[in-house]
Design a protein around this motif. Structure first.
Motif, mmCIF file in Angstrom:
data_model
loop_
_atom_site.group_PDB
_atom_site.id
_atom_site.type_symbol
_atom_site.label_atom_id
_atom_site.label_comp_id
_atom_site.label_asym_id
_atom_site.label_seq_id
_atom_site.Cartn_x
_atom_site.Cartn_y
_atom_site.Cartn_z
ATOM 1 N N ARG A 62 48.744 -52.575 76.374
ATOM 2 C CA ARG A 62 47.005 -52.905 76.468
ATOM 3 C C ARG A 62 46.759 -53.213 75.232
ATOM 4 O O ARG A 62 46.764 -54.675 75.359
ATOM 5 N N LEU A 63 47.578 -53.234 73.717
ATOM 6 C CA LEU A 63 47.248 -54.088 72.873
ATOM 7 C C LEU A 63 48.016 -55.474 72.476
ATOM 8 O O LEU A 63 47.346 -56.476 72.134
ATOM 9 N N LEU A 64 49.815 -55.232 72.800
ATOM 10 C CA LEU A 64 50.235 -56.597 72.969
ATOM 11 C C LEU A 64 48.776 -57.490 74.114
ATOM 12 O O LEU A 64 49.363 -58.555 73.946
ATOM 13 N N PHE A 65 48.969 -56.803 75.167
ATOM 14 C CA PHE A 65 48.418 -58.048 76.203
ATOM 15 C C PHE A 65 47.092 -58.299 75.681
ATOM 16 O O PHE A 65 46.904 -59.452 75.547
ATOM 17 N N MET A 66 46.092 -58.049 74.739
ATOM 18 C CA MET A 66 45.609 -58.256 74.111
ATOM 19 C C MET A 66 45.677 -59.389 73.753
ATOM 20 O O MET A 66 45.060 -60.742 73.464
ATOM 21 N N GLN A 67 46.918 -58.710 73.270
ATOM 22 C CA GLN A 67 47.024 -59.663 71.613
ATOM 23 C C GLN A 67 47.790 -60.997 72.128
ATOM 24 O O GLN A 67 47.734 -62.613 71.588
ATOM 25 N N TYR A 68 47.998 -61.527 73.775
ATOM 26 C CA TYR A 68 48.319 -62.433 73.675
ATOM 27 C C TYR A 68 46.877 -63.001 74.721
ATOM 28 O O TYR A 68 47.635 -64.591 75.275
ATOM 29 N N LEU A 69 46.605 -62.769 75.489
ATOM 30 C CA LEU A 69 45.409 -62.621 76.054
ATOM 31 C C LEU A 69 44.684 -63.873 75.325
ATOM 32 O O LEU A 69 43.624 -64.701 75.031
ATOM 33 N N TYR A 70 44.154 -63.154 74.034
ATOM 34 C CA TYR A 70 43.491 -63.511 72.715
ATOM 35 C C TYR A 70 43.936 -64.732 71.275
ATOM 36 O O TYR A 70 43.154 -65.233 71.370
ATOM 37 N N ASN A 71 45.713 -64.247 71.707
ATOM 38 C CA ASN A 71 46.097 -65.988 71.005
ATOM 39 C C ASN A 71 46.087 -65.029 69.479
ATOM 40 O O ASN A 71 45.336 -65.687 68.713
ATOM 41 N N LEU A 450 48.641 -72.051 78.945
ATOM 42 C CA LEU A 450 49.568 -71.471 78.445
ATOM 43 C C LEU A 450 49.122 -71.770 76.933
ATOM 44 O O LEU A 450 49.352 -71.348 76.237
ATOM 45 N N LYS A 451 49.532 -73.657 76.847
ATOM 46 C CA LYS A 451 49.542 -73.223 75.170
ATOM 47 C C LYS A 451 47.748 -74.068 74.786
ATOM 48 O O LYS A 451 48.059 -73.593 73.295
ATOM 49 N N ARG A 452 47.362 -74.604 75.146
ATOM 50 C CA ARG A 452 46.054 -73.938 75.034
ATOM 51 C C ARG A 452 45.239 -73.362 73.573
ATOM 52 O O ARG A 452 44.979 -72.817 73.483
ATOM 53 N N PHE A 453 44.781 -72.340 74.911
ATOM 54 C CA PHE A 453 44.691 -71.193 75.056
ATOM 55 C C PHE A 453 45.469 -69.848 74.337
ATOM 56 O O PHE A 453 44.610 -68.352 73.964
ATOM 57 N N HIS A 454 46.514 -69.562 74.744
ATOM 58 C CA HIS A 454 47.129 -68.642 74.587
ATOM 59 C C HIS A 454 48.343 -68.921 73.455
ATOM 60 O O HIS A 454 49.360 -67.786 73.891
ATOM 61 N N GLY A 455 48.693 -69.586 73.015
ATOM 62 C CA GLY A 455 49.757 -70.244 72.009
ATOM 63 C C GLY A 455 50.856 -70.370 72.246
ATOM 64 O O GLY A 455 52.208 -70.202 71.223
ATOM 65 N N LEU A 473 55.176 -62.835 78.250
ATOM 66 C CA LEU A 473 53.987 -61.883 77.740
ATOM 67 C C LEU A 473 52.769 -62.461 77.481
ATOM 68 O O LEU A 473 51.614 -62.062 78.355
ATOM 69 N N THR A 474 52.899 -63.544 77.361
ATOM 70 C CA THR A 474 52.005 -64.988 77.586
ATOM 71 C C THR A 474 51.704 -64.967 78.906
ATOM 72 O O THR A 474 50.545 -65.300 79.603
ATOM 73 N N ALA A 475 52.601 -65.511 79.846
ATOM 74 C CA ALA A 475 52.875 -64.991 81.879
ATOM 75 C C ALA A 475 52.175 -63.919 81.446
ATOM 76 O O ALA A 475 50.876 -63.813 83.055
ATOM 77 N N PHE A 476 52.348 -62.606 81.880
ATOM 78 C CA PHE A 476 51.959 -61.512 81.946
ATOM 79 C C PHE A 476 49.906 -61.951 81.738
ATOM 80 O O PHE A 476 49.463 -61.261 82.806
ATOM 81 N N ALA A 477 49.889 -62.290 80.688
ATOM 82 C CA ALA A 477 48.429 -61.875 80.232
ATOM 83 C C ALA A 477 47.240 -63.013 81.403
ATOM 84 O O ALA A 477 45.981 -63.270 81.145
ATOM 85 N N VAL A 478 48.890 -64.446 81.535
ATOM 86 C CA VAL A 478 48.321 -66.167 82.017
ATOM 87 C C VAL A 478 47.495 -64.999 83.514
ATOM 88 O O VAL A 478 46.298 -65.165 84.366
ATOM 89 N N ASN A 479 48.894 -64.058 83.933
ATOM 90 C CA ASN A 479 48.376 -64.049 85.282
ATOM 91 C C ASN A 479 47.503 -63.656 85.843
ATOM 92 O O ASN A 479 46.592 -62.462 86.843
ATOM 93 N N ALA A 480 47.331 -61.930 85.046
ATOM 94 C CA ALA A 480 45.904 -60.993 84.857
ATOM 95 C C ALA A 480 44.339 -61.578 85.049
ATOM 96 O O ALA A 480 43.974 -61.280 85.477
ATOM 97 N N LYS A 481 44.776 -62.033 84.736
ATOM 98 C CA LYS A 481 43.652 -63.361 84.618
ATOM 99 C C LYS A 481 43.481 -63.928 85.199
ATOM 100 O O LYS A 481 42.422 -63.915 86.068
ATOM 101 N N ARG A 482 44.323 -64.638 85.993
ATOM 102 C CA ARG A 482 44.355 -65.337 87.744
ATOM 103 C C ARG A 482 43.726 -64.493 88.230
ATOM 104 O O ARG A 482 43.363 -64.266 89.734
#
Length: 494
Positions: A62-71, A450-455, A473-482
């Motif tokens: 969950r910490l990793l998820f937030m890390q990639y969600l908020y870059n 993916l590039k602009r908001f998630h690093g 992990l970036t794709a996972f975070a973006v999928n969860a948001k979507r």
């Protein structure tokens, strides 16, 4: 030692969590995404009966998820979570609880997720989307984007020196007594003509010495030794076309157009029309987009998704890719390009770059012009001929068997065999194709997100393995948001 997942134990201070708004993104993600799968996924990377109790996998994930969600970086993630109520609540901690050391995030990412099938992380959330009815279409859209390497390019001599220095340093640090047994670095004169070859031989000797002295090497020694061997075995190194960094030897030059290049990696992505990423494949920047098609398709099918249509650009219109889609009864909505779907036997090592519209040879040089040969009246036996710079071919280290001494030109021909694609050509002329190909640009928007908001503009780490972890992990975070957004749309308006 791994314990079963534990529930959050609420304390007196937990009432502070009532301050978090109900519509906060993390609250919404917590309600729709099941993170408990991670416990079973990483179980085999832990010892279940011995050792110190490990941090709970779901907490770290969950910490990793937030890390990639908020870059955020590892350190910044822990700092922010320590003072941010929403972050701490989402991690399942009480307000007064301490957080893991930042190094635990790196260890979990590389040694727990990395030791498991990291593809299953992305596959799991796609399956959740299917189960919740979020994915309704049977279409996947494919495209590639790029990330810049986290290291700068180096000249061959700098690469060789750096690789040798890093290998010696790690060996001496872990085994100080071996320092005098290692071969001494040669002293080079300023502007010495054969300096690169001398250093190349030294690095090869150094690698052999380390392997002899430490036959059971592991960890950092193995990593640096592997990099040294990669560099020594790279035939294109001295021609400035192979490995360009001793720090990140997996990064490669790629082309965005005929004049614009980049140094780094490519992320090849498959996505549904609902903008849920179903597959990610990561390669060096010089990789051919079309050659990743089968991997992306198989990853998408492994999620349980039904696919009846693939939308992409000309990179995916090769003869082999069209054959795979025909076998799987998938309609290819991909524009044909006579350069990409060619006939005859391709010469090994030569690749066509559809973005730059030139051919790259095994030594990394690209063609300087092209011409069409053959009958214009009949359209038969026509070929696209790509011309290379002969002066470079004359001194190329890979010229043997490729360039004949004394030849006035070096060309590479691609035969245009349109009759093999008559069915696809007819479909490309239809109104259905015209309408469906309009859906392709939505993946460009996803790449930008993916590039602009998630690093994903730049690699956070070095090496193909770590770049792959970042992309998935970036794709996972973006999928969860979507997923949250799509489920909210499905809810009846009150």
């Amino acid at each position: 030692m791994l314990h079963s997942a534990k529930q959050q134990s609420f304390s007196f201070h937990s009432e502070l969590y009532n301050l978090i708004p109900e519509n906060h993104l993390l609250r919404q993600i917590h309600d729709v995404v099941d993170f408990s799968f991670i416990h079973d996924l990483v179980r085999t990377s832990y010892c279940e009966y011995y050792g110190r109790p490990a941090n709970e996998p779901e907490l770290l994930f969950r910490l990793l998820f937030m890390q990639y969600l908020y870059n955020l970086s590892d350190e910044r993630m822990i700092q922010e979570a320590q003072v941010n109520l929403a972050y701490k609540w989402f991690a399942g901690l009480n307000p007064e609880d301490t957080l893991p050391d930042p190094s635990q995030l790196s260890r979990f990412r590389n040694h727990r997720l990395g030791a498991s099938q990291v593809d299953d992380v992305l596959k799991n959330i796609v399956k959740q989307c299917i189960d919740k009815g979020v994915i309704k279409s049977k279409t996947v859209i494919m495209d590639a984007t790029h990330s810049l390497a986290s290291s700068q390019t180096q000249r061959p001599l700098e690469i060789l020196r750096d690789a040798a220095k890093r290998l010696v340093r790690v060996v001496v640090k872990k085994h100080p007594k071996l320092e005098k047994k290692l071969p001494s670095q040669p002293k080079l004169e300023k502007d010495q003509a054969d300096a690169e070859k001398v250093m190349l031989h030294y690095l090869a000797d150094l690698g052999e010495a380390v392997e002899h002295l430490l036959p059971d090497h592991e960890g950092a020694v193995s990593e640096k030794l592997h990099i040294a061997k990669q560099i020594v075995e790279d035939e294109r190194l001295l021609a400035n076309k192979g490995i360009m960094s001793a720090i990140d030897p997996d990064a490669r030059f790629g082309w965005k157009s005929n004049t614009k290049s980049f140094f780094g990696y490519k992320e090849h992505i498959a996505m549904t029309e609902e903008e849920i990423i179903t597959a990610v494949e990561v390669t060096g920047g010089s990789a051919d987009d079309g050659k990743q098609f089968t991997k992306l398709l198989n990853q998408s099918l492994d999620t349980g998704m039904e696919i009846s249509e693939v939308i992409g650009d000309t990179a995916y219109s090769s003869k082999d890719n069209l054959a795979v889609m025909k076998k799987e009864e998938i309609q290819p909505v991909v524009p044909l390009n006579p350069v990409v779907h060619n006939g005859g036997q391709k010469q090994e090592g030569f690749d066509y770059n559809k973005d730059a519209d030139f051919v790259i040879c095994p030594a990394g040089e690209h063609s300087i012009r092209k011409a069409i040969q053959g009958s214009k009246q009949t359209g038969k036996s026509r070929s696209l001929v790509f011309y290379f710079d002969v002066e470079k071919c004359k001194v190329c280290p890979l010229r043997e068997g490729c360039f004949k001494p004394g030849a006035k030109s070096k060309t590479y021909s691609i035969r245009v065999v349109a009759e093999h694609y008559q069915e696809q050509i007819e479909f490309e002329m239809s109104e259905t194709f015209t309408e469906r190909i309009k859906r392709r640009p939505i993946i460009e928007h996803k790449n930008a997100e993916l590039k602009r908001f998630h690093g994903l503009t730049r690699a956070k780490y070095r090496g193909l393995f770590r770049m792959r972890m970042q992309a998935i992990l970036t794709a996972f975070a973006v999928n969860a948001k979507r997923m949250v957004k799509l489920i909210n749309k499905m809810q009846p308006v009150s």
